[in-house]
Design a protein around this motif. Structure first.
Motif, PDB file in Angstrom:
ATOM      1  N   ALA A   1     -44.446 -71.932 -39.338  1.00 27.70           N
ATOM      2  CA  ALA A   1     -43.028 -71.993 -38.467  1.00 27.70           C
ATOM      3  C   ALA A   1     -42.312 -72.851 -38.936  1.00 27.70           C
ATOM      4  O   ALA A   1     -40.991 -72.428 -38.967  1.00 27.70           O
TER       5      ALA A   1
ATOM      6  N   GLU B   1     -40.524 -70.675 -41.927  1.00 24.62           N
ATOM      7  CA  GLU B   1     -39.377 -69.887 -41.210  1.00 24.62           C
ATOM      8  C   GLU B   1     -37.985 -70.397 -40.834  1.00 24.62           C
ATOM      9  O   GLU B   1     -36.776 -70.201 -41.320  1.00 24.62           O
ATOM     10  N   GLU B   2     -38.259 -71.791 -40.286  1.00 25.29           N
ATOM     11  CA  GLU B   2     -36.950 -72.679 -39.942  1.00 25.29           C
ATOM     12  C   GLU B   2     -36.145 -73.175 -41.466  1.00 25.29           C
ATOM     13  O   GLU B   2     -35.005 -73.327 -41.428  1.00 25.29           O
TER      14      GLU B   2
ATOM     15  N   ARG C   1     -34.180 -70.335 -42.649  1.00 25.51           N
ATOM     16  CA  ARG C   1     -33.150 -70.206 -41.895  1.00 25.51           C
ATOM     17  C   ARG C   1     -31.653 -71.296 -42.032  1.00 25.51           C
ATOM     18  O   ARG C   1     -30.758 -71.148 -42.295  1.00 25.51           O
TER      19      ARG C   1
END
Lengths: 226, 446
Positions: free
Chosen positions: B266, B269-270, B273
């Motif tokens: 998780a 992914e951030e 981004r």
């Protein structure tokens, strides 16, 4: 303590739910403002955590509509916007506290505890009634010098009773604050947990802290008021 | 001050001119009288009997009294001896050396407190000098009067002029002071102040108008900037807060490997981004400061677009989306290959993102005249007309949460627009709710 989280980031919501459940909160969650408002209006929460930027109804509108319905549940707003205007608007619309993202999870927990004890007679995170104490940070309970080991549900039940001393709490009310939407127990499940708790708290003591009010519910007795 | 000096000088000059004119007047009277007297005396035997009898128009009037009344005197002087031969009794005036000169002359003499203008005129073949004098009393009085009047006029004109000047200056300064005050009140915290326009449409009115228009522009730019900063802060904070909360919660107690792995994924992914967000912001910052330059070389646009479509096809196939191509082969264009790939990827990926399963994306590349156009159309939900003008704004999303689920950071179209503009082209959008959206990029061939 039953908490509603309204947050549109699924990952953020997942982490918050996990973290709060591990801290023995009962958690419902919503991914948008409309669902959040629906939950808030239909279930008796002890605290609502509300993100400001939401698709559909935004957090400010949800907050205002909750207050318009005379629901005074403490509301803690979360936002990634941190101008003074944003904070003032949030508080004026009826929020009780405001936390800017990103925040330390410990701070969120501390602010939640502060909001939850605000309308009680407890002045700190350690709840005390007679010789019974409950530390809401370490989740440990004692009666006098005796340390009491509690399971998660026993802790949640005792915390809820201690937040409302001397009040007669019905089985339904207790159930609503101890279980989330996913698990709505028969009210006799509450009786079983009360029995567990009595065994640990009152066995061997002359003074019983939990009293049964026949046909109505249960009461945690505060010796000063008994 | 300067005005005062000019007025005083002008007043003085006026006075001197008038005085000289008055003197000239009395001088011509004197010479005329002298000529008359001399004509009367011609042939008279006055010298012999030593008696001078002046005769004027009225023989009955005693000459002395007549002269006295007009403040004249007449006398005859022996030029050799300098003695007064005969004189009217009216004034006692000493003989000056000028009277003995062999030519006619004017002079001003003093007698008993009075100024006398005296005209000396050679007479009787130069043996005598005939003098006619007149008192300057009246001339002096007139001069004094003129002096007073001039002084008064100068004074009045200074006072009036100064007053009017002050009044006009004040009237001119009041709006300027208003502008100054307004300008002082304007700060980045409050750009809403405007100058109250003067009623008249003069230069100041226009200045105030210009100033207000400029403030409108500055305020607009500032608001856009603040909006952008707030949006950027929000976009940066969101992944950061997910990471912080995730890490805090996971570290709050011991967990098994699978839970750590899930949390790290998780966070990963951030991080991705945040990285694409940072790259996008950097690109736009460089475009804003005009430091974003193109590495142009002649490249085959058709081949480039086909390759980009091939790249996106895998994702499209997962959603059973077909990408239809209508691409004219071999279109050579002088362009920055990397930037055009970025632009095309953004448009085609967006189209695939917003097209529901089983839909279609159409990519068309054609040349018309000296422009080449690339259009990318989807069969997605379309964009409501009220949102259309803002689709190229940074961080603008019609549906914030949905596009975030799909990995967008909200900068792609803003960057695409910059790339098109840097190539001398433009990007346009057409959309209809329920039908789809089409972006068209036109680029000049040369």
């Amino acid at each position: 303590m039953r908490v509603l989280i309204v947050e549109d980031e699924p990952k953020m919501l997942g982490f918050l739910k996990q973290g709060l459940e591990e801290q023995r909160y009962v958690v419902d969650s919503a991914l948008n403002g409309d669902d959040g408002l629906h939950w808030a209006l239909n279930f008796p929460y002890d605290l609502i955590i509300l993100d400001v930027m939401l698709p559909g109804l935004d957090g400010l509108e949800v907050c205002q509509q909750i207050r318009n319905r005379r629901i005074l549940t403490p509301i803690l707003m979360l936002t990634a916007r941190d101008t003074i205007d944003d904070r003032v608007t949030g508080l004026d619309r009826g929020a009780d506290d405001y936390l800017v993202k990103p925040f330390a999870f410990r701070e969120l927990l501390a602010r939640m505890r502060a909001l939850l004890r605000r309308d009680t007679q407890h002045g700190s995170s350690v709840l005390q009634i007679g010789d019974l104490t409950l530390d809401t940070v370490s989740h440990s309970a004692r009666r006098g010098e005796k340390q009491i080991e509690l399971t998660t549900k026993e802790y949640e039940l005792l915390e809820f009773l201690m937040m409302h001393p001397n009040q007669v709490l019905s089985r339904t009310v207790i159930a609503e604050h101890l279980w989330n939407y996913d698990f709505s127990p028969e009210s006799n499940v509450v009786d079983v947990y009360i029995r567990y708790l009595r065994r640990k708290l009152d066995d061997g003591y002359e003074e019983k802290v939990i009293r049964t009010i026949r046909g109505t519910g249960y009461q945690l007795v505060h010796p000063d008021y008994a | 001050m300067i005005l005062c000096c000019i007025q005083v000088v002008l007043g003085g000059a006026f006075y001197i001119l008038i005085s000289n004119w008055l003197l000239g007047q009395s001088d011509s009277t004197l010479s005329a009288t002298a000529a008359q007297v001399s004509a009367t005396l011609q042939g008279a035997d006055l010298i012999d009997d030593g008696l001078l009898k002046f005769q004027f128009n009225d023989p009955d009037e005693p000459t002395d009294a007549f002269l006295q009344e007009r403040k004249f005197f007449i006398r005859l002087i022996n030029r050799r001896t300098g003695q007064i031969v005969e004189s009217s009794a009216s004034y006692e005036v000493a003989v000056s050396s000028q009277a003995l000169l062999p030519s006619a002359s004017y002079e001003t003499l003093r007698s008993a407190g009075t100024s006398m203008r005296v005209y000396s005129y050679p007479f009787d073949e130069g043996d005598y000098s005939l003098q006619v004098g007149v008192s300057l009393e009246e001339v002096n009085a007139t001069q004094a009067q003129i002096m007073r009047l001039t002084a008064l006029a100068v004074l009045i004109s200074i006072v009036l002029g100064g007053g009017t000047g002050l009044f006009l200056a004040n009237r001119a300064l009041v709006p300027i002071q208003a502008i100054t005050r307004t300008a002082q009140q304007i700060s980045e915290r409050d750009l809403s102040k405007r100058i109250t326009r003067p009623l008249v449409d003069d230069e100041l009115g226009q200045l105030a108008q210009t100033f207000n228009t400029m403030l409108d522009r500055v305020e607009g730019a500032f608001q856009r900037q603040q909006h952008f900063t707030a949006d950027a802060a929000h976009e940066l904070r969101t992944p950061l807060s997910i990471m912080q909360t995730g890490i805090d919660v996971v570290l709050s107690q011991a967990r098994d490997a699978a839970q750590y792995r899930a949390a790290l994924e998780a966070v990963q992914e951030e991080v991705q981004r945040l990285t694409s967000l940072t790259v996008g912001l950097l690109t736009l910052a460089r475009a804003d400061s005009h430091t974003l330059t193109l590495n142009r070389e002649v490249t085959d646009l058709s081949l480039l677009i086909n390759t980009v479509i091939d790249q996106v096809t895998a994702v499209a196939e997962q959603k059973q989306i077909t990408i239809q191509r209508e691409i004219v082969p071999c279109l050579a264009l002088n362009m920055d290959e990397g930037r055009i790939i970025q632009l095309a990827l953004n448009l085609i990926e967006n189209a695939v993102k917003y097209t529901p399963e089983g839909g279609a994306v159409t990519v068309i590349v054609v040349q018309t005249g000296d422009t080449v156009s690339l259009s990318v159309a989807d069969t997605g939900p379309g964009i409501p007309p009220e949102y259309l003008p803002r689709v190229f704004d940074r961080f603008y999303r019609t549906d914030r949460s949905r596009s975030r689920d799909q990995g967008g950071v909200g900068l792609g179209l803003a960057i695409a627009q910059h790339i098109a503009q840097l190539h001398g082209g433009e990007i346009n959008v057409w959309s209809q709710v329920g039908v789809g959206t089409r972006f068209t990029v036109t680029l000049p061939v040369s």
